[in-house]
Scaffold this motif. Sequence first.
Motif, PDB file in Angstrom:
ATOM      1  N   HIS A   1       1.844   1.415  -8.161  1.00 42.33           N
ATOM      2  CA  HIS A   1       2.169   1.753  -6.853  1.00 42.33           C
ATOM      3  C   HIS A   1       0.929   1.490  -5.862  1.00 42.33           C
ATOM      4  O   HIS A   1       1.068   1.313  -4.913  1.00 42.33           O
ATOM      5  CB  HIS A   1       2.557   3.131  -6.818  1.00 42.33           C
ATOM      6  N   ARG A   2      -0.257   1.396  -6.389  1.00 42.20           N
ATOM      7  CA  ARG A   2      -1.486   1.034  -5.480  1.00 42.20           C
ATOM      8  C   ARG A   2      -1.950  -0.337  -5.460  1.00 42.20           C
ATOM      9  O   ARG A   2      -2.928  -0.485  -5.129  1.00 42.20           O
ATOM     10  CB  ARG A   2      -2.684   2.097  -6.157  1.00 42.20           C
ATOM     11  N   ARG A   3      -1.059  -1.273  -6.005  1.00 43.29           N
ATOM     12  CA  ARG A   3      -1.433  -2.639  -5.846  1.00 43.29           C
ATOM     13  C   ARG A   3      -1.654  -3.116  -4.351  1.00 43.29           C
ATOM     14  O   ARG A   3      -2.648  -3.895  -4.415  1.00 43.29           O
ATOM     15  CB  ARG A   3      -0.283  -3.622  -6.340  1.00 43.29           C
ATOM     16  N   ARG A   4      -0.863  -2.618  -3.467  1.00 45.10           N
ATOM     17  CA  ARG A   4      -1.255  -2.966  -2.100  1.00 45.10           C
ATOM     18  C   ARG A   4      -2.481  -2.193  -1.664  1.00 45.10           C
ATOM     19  O   ARG A   4      -3.340  -2.987  -1.064  1.00 45.10           O
ATOM     20  CB  ARG A   4      -0.228  -2.019  -1.046  1.00 45.10           C
ATOM     21  N   GLU A   5      -2.790  -1.042  -2.062  1.00 42.94           N
ATOM     22  CA  GLU A   5      -4.286  -0.580  -1.735  1.00 42.94           C
ATOM     23  C   GLU A   5      -5.318  -1.410  -2.491  1.00 42.94           C
ATOM     24  O   GLU A   5      -6.533  -1.677  -1.721  1.00 42.94           O
ATOM     25  CB  GLU A   5      -4.144   0.706  -2.670  1.00 42.94           C
ATOM     26  N   PHE A   6      -5.147  -1.941  -3.795  1.00 41.56           N
ATOM     27  CA  PHE A   6      -6.277  -2.864  -4.187  1.00 41.56           C
ATOM     28  C   PHE A   6      -6.476  -3.963  -3.482  1.00 41.56           C
ATOM     29  O   PHE A   6      -7.578  -4.500  -3.227  1.00 41.56           O
ATOM     30  CB  PHE A   6      -5.937  -2.841  -5.733  1.00 41.56           C
TER      31      PHE A   6
END
Length: 447
Positions: free
Chosen positions: A350-355
């Motif tokens: 779910h954190r791909r956008r954050e990365f």
Amino acid sequence: MIILHLALRSLRHRPASFVASFVSLFLGATILMTFASLLDTRANVDESTGTILTIMASAVGGWGLVLVVVAVMSTLGLLVRQRDTELALLKSIGATPAQIGRLIVGEAVAIALIAFLAAITPAVFTGRLVVGLLKNAQRLPKRVPAEFGPFAIGIGLGITLLAAAIAAAATAWRRARIGVREGLLTASIGEARPGRVRLVAGVLVLATGISAGVLTATVFTGREPALMAIGGQGAILSAVGFALLAPSLLAAITRAVAKPLRRTGASGHLAVLNLHGQTQQLAGALVPNILFTGMATGTLYMQSIENSAATGARTEIARSIETLNYVVVGMVALFAAIMLVNTLIATTVHRRREFGQQRLVGSTPPQVLGMVGLEGAVLASTGVLFGSIASIATVVPYSLVKTGSVLPDATITIYLGVVLIACALTLASSVGTARQAIRVPAIQACR
């Protein structure tokens, strides 16, 4: 009908969330039906043997039930929190809190039904395995066939659907009450603090686990049949209590290690910011870590104490009972371990956008991986710490009753093995998934 249609479309477009929910419910249904099938087998035995089967199904099935409900609530809660933006947008176009609640509960029940149907076949085989071990331990006559019938189906279906519905409803109730603006803000900066109900429930369950330990040390003499069942509940309930308090525990640990982490450089600074800002999300990955460490350490040492307290030569029956206990512990420990990996993967994906956003503002891939590694180290250390504390509620009272000593005369290898597995699963799952996520171009990841 519109909400049901929307729920099914939502599941089709969120395969990662579907898989994460399915795994937790599938494993939970398998464990529940495995031990509920002992109640079906009870119809073919005499009254005294039937009592043994009922006690085992109730005790071990009860452990499994507690773990399943907590794990499902943790997973579904995590996945619903990841959808704060989506839910806020639905409210902005006119969806009511009741409709939002029906959407979330409908998705959860649909997944639970699929998971239950998929779990029937493996539960038949694991139920036969447990019955075979009971026969080897001479707790069942050799001629008694393993049955899988209405008790296993009814309990498996009822509890799986009920656990999913309760977990989804509890999460949906809170999310549905949040306004559009607050929902978007929560999605961007994270939830401020855990709910009051969760805190109260955590304290009560933790107190119950400690009470089970006190009861073991003060009431039992060491020869009662129910000693292992009550003694084992101390670690399991204490671990569940700490798991419910996971957001508060993680916040406290983060404050304690913030300065040392920042000294490690950019990765440490990013890790501290995320641990502070995404406590609720990351605490979801802490729950199965605490459960695995506390349950595995407590029950494995309990069996080790039982072995060392045996007098004279160990009989074939004693060895068979030991094997049975290890199989039971292994099934529940495997459930907790898979939930640990499952939750960490769901959190990190779910954190791909954050990365991607971090890389666009100048963070290098090694810095992003370093951040995830440090977060994983904090999660692993926190889980091991409070899981170890939870195991004391079983290990110390059981050792006092069986050996008269506070500390068991057992090798530390058991504990080190549990810690190593917990840390390895946490770091490998989080860093490995993050490594895959940052292979996507940063601009594409931010879409």
